[in-house]
Design a protein around this motif. Sequence first.
Motif, PDB file in Angstrom:
ATOM      1  N   TYR A 184       0.892  -1.107  -0.056  1.00 24.90           N
ATOM      2  CA  TYR A 184      -0.077  -0.010   0.026  1.00 24.90           C
ATOM      3  C   TYR A 184       0.668   1.217   0.030  1.00 24.90           C
ATOM      4  O   TYR A 184       0.690   2.313  -0.597  1.00 24.90           O
ATOM      5  CB  TYR A 184      -0.865  -0.059   1.359  1.00 24.90           C
ATOM      6  N   GLN A 234       0.508   4.004  -2.890  1.00 20.83           N
ATOM      7  CA  GLN A 234       0.418   5.402  -2.308  1.00 20.83           C
ATOM      8  C   GLN A 234       1.423   6.339  -3.142  1.00 20.83           C
ATOM      9  O   GLN A 234       0.819   7.691  -3.733  1.00 20.83           O
ATOM     10  CB  GLN A 234       0.430   5.742  -1.036  1.00 20.83           C
ATOM     11  N   ALA A 235       2.524   6.001  -3.288  1.00 15.73           N
ATOM     12  CA  ALA A 235       3.724   6.728  -3.746  1.00 15.73           C
ATOM     13  C   ALA A 235       3.281   7.069  -5.332  1.00 15.73           C
ATOM     14  O   ALA A 235       3.607   8.132  -6.062  1.00 15.73           O
ATOM     15  CB  ALA A 235       4.820   6.328  -3.633  1.00 15.73           C
ATOM     16  N   ARG A 236       2.699   6.188  -5.861  1.00 22.36           N
ATOM     17  CA  ARG A 236       2.033   6.099  -7.102  1.00 22.36           C
ATOM     18  C   ARG A 236       0.870   6.870  -7.267  1.00 22.36           C
ATOM     19  O   ARG A 236       0.209   6.683  -8.446  1.00 22.36           O
ATOM     20  CB  ARG A 236       2.052   4.706  -7.903  1.00 22.36           C
ATOM     21  N   ARG A 237       0.137   6.937  -6.392  1.00 19.48           N
ATOM     22  CA  ARG A 237      -1.354   7.571  -6.448  1.00 19.48           C
ATOM     23  C   ARG A 237      -2.201   6.438  -6.847  1.00 19.48           C
ATOM     24  O   ARG A 237      -3.094   6.846  -7.566  1.00 19.48           O
ATOM     25  CB  ARG A 237      -1.560   8.950  -6.975  1.00 19.48           C
ATOM     26  N   GLU A 238      -2.096   5.221  -6.456  1.00 19.37           N
ATOM     27  CA  GLU A 238      -2.868   4.070  -7.142  1.00 19.37           C
ATOM     28  C   GLU A 238      -3.942   3.637  -5.816  1.00 19.37           C
ATOM     29  O   GLU A 238      -3.440   3.643  -4.869  1.00 19.37           O
ATOM     30  CB  GLU A 238      -2.116   3.031  -7.278  1.00 19.37           C
ATOM     31  N   TRP A 239      -5.040   3.583  -6.335  1.00 21.80           N
ATOM     32  CA  TRP A 239      -6.170   2.806  -5.440  1.00 21.80           C
ATOM     33  C   TRP A 239      -6.411   1.565  -5.776  1.00 21.80           C
ATOM     34  O   TRP A 239      -7.220   1.476  -6.660  1.00 21.80           O
ATOM     35  CB  TRP A 239      -7.276   3.781  -5.446  1.00 21.80           C
TER      36      TRP A 239
END
Length: 315
Positions: free
Chosen positions: A117, A121-126
Amino acid sequence: MKIIFWFPQTDASAWLHGLARALPDAALREWQPGDTDPADYAVVWHPPRELFGVPGLRAIFNLGAGVDAILAHEHERPGTLPGTAMLVRLEDSGMGRQMSEYVQHAVLRYLRRFDEYALAQARREWHVLAPHPHETFTVGVLGLGVLGAQVAQAVAALGVPVRGFSRSMKTIEGIETYSGELHGEQFDAFLDGVKLLVNLLPATPDTESVLNARTFGKLSRGAYLVNVARGTHLDEQDLLDALASGTLAAATLDVFREEPLAPDHPFWREPRITITPHSSALTLRDEAISQVADKIGALARGETVSGVVHVGRGY
Ligand code: NAP
Ligand code: GLV
């Protein structure tokens, strides 16, 4: 009784005051190179070879669990340790709890995939990730001594299967135990199916580079490594290769061959490696002073003490 103290990276006066309070009859001094006055006991961390030449030493108290730095002097030059002095290491003294917290944190982080996670988050992926099932998240603890046994039980309390490996057979409630040498059938049986391997072995000639490609290849594919013992246990290139091939998914490392870890070391650039600066279990001053002072008192009364290192065995 005369006691010398050596721990250069610390506030020596706080240690000396604490030791003086605990041993009011002792004559304490901070040892300096060139000091050859006799002493009965030495309380030390990473002492230089010269300190062992102080005449009269009856016991050397190591302010940590691992005695590899002291035994390195003896291996390099046999006879360095005075034949009449026993070497005594710290036993737990607050390290078991710290080590248990550190390893529990790593287990939960990988079990619940918080490491992934953080990368997402560092890649702004959900993305929602399925957690690993507890039943197959088998944790293997290498070394079931003072710290390893506590860590194994602390991890078992998280509800995952835990097994442990030591040289001699142990019985620990809730832990599946294996014993033998680090290259035998029992070792392979211990490794088979382990999803997270924790290393709590002492650094000895027998345990050097035990965390290597062969060991990683016996674990469950995509396993995790937590090394909290010594950097010499790990073959660093084998770890990088195992991460690249997917044999290992991630590693948490607290100890390194060279400390501090050099700024250009490839481990800093590998996002699947988590680094802490040899801080998983610190020597706590009050606890250490209390343990050492109790043992000095016991020796002065002619009693035996625990925690005496078997120099030939290396721990
Ligand atoms: P310990 O009580 O001496 O336990 C060592 C364990 O390793 C024992 O169970 C021993 O087996 C096993 N062992 C030793 N050599 C082996 C071999 N060749 N094959 C299989 N098992 C072997 O030590 P401890 O107090 O738990 O501490 C362990 C290590 O943790 C220390 O030596 C130190 O390097 C490290 N440490 C690191 C930190 C940190 O901050 N990162 C802090 C404290 C300690 P037997 O029981 O059968 O003898
Ligand atoms: C720390 O690394 C210790 O051996 O106590």
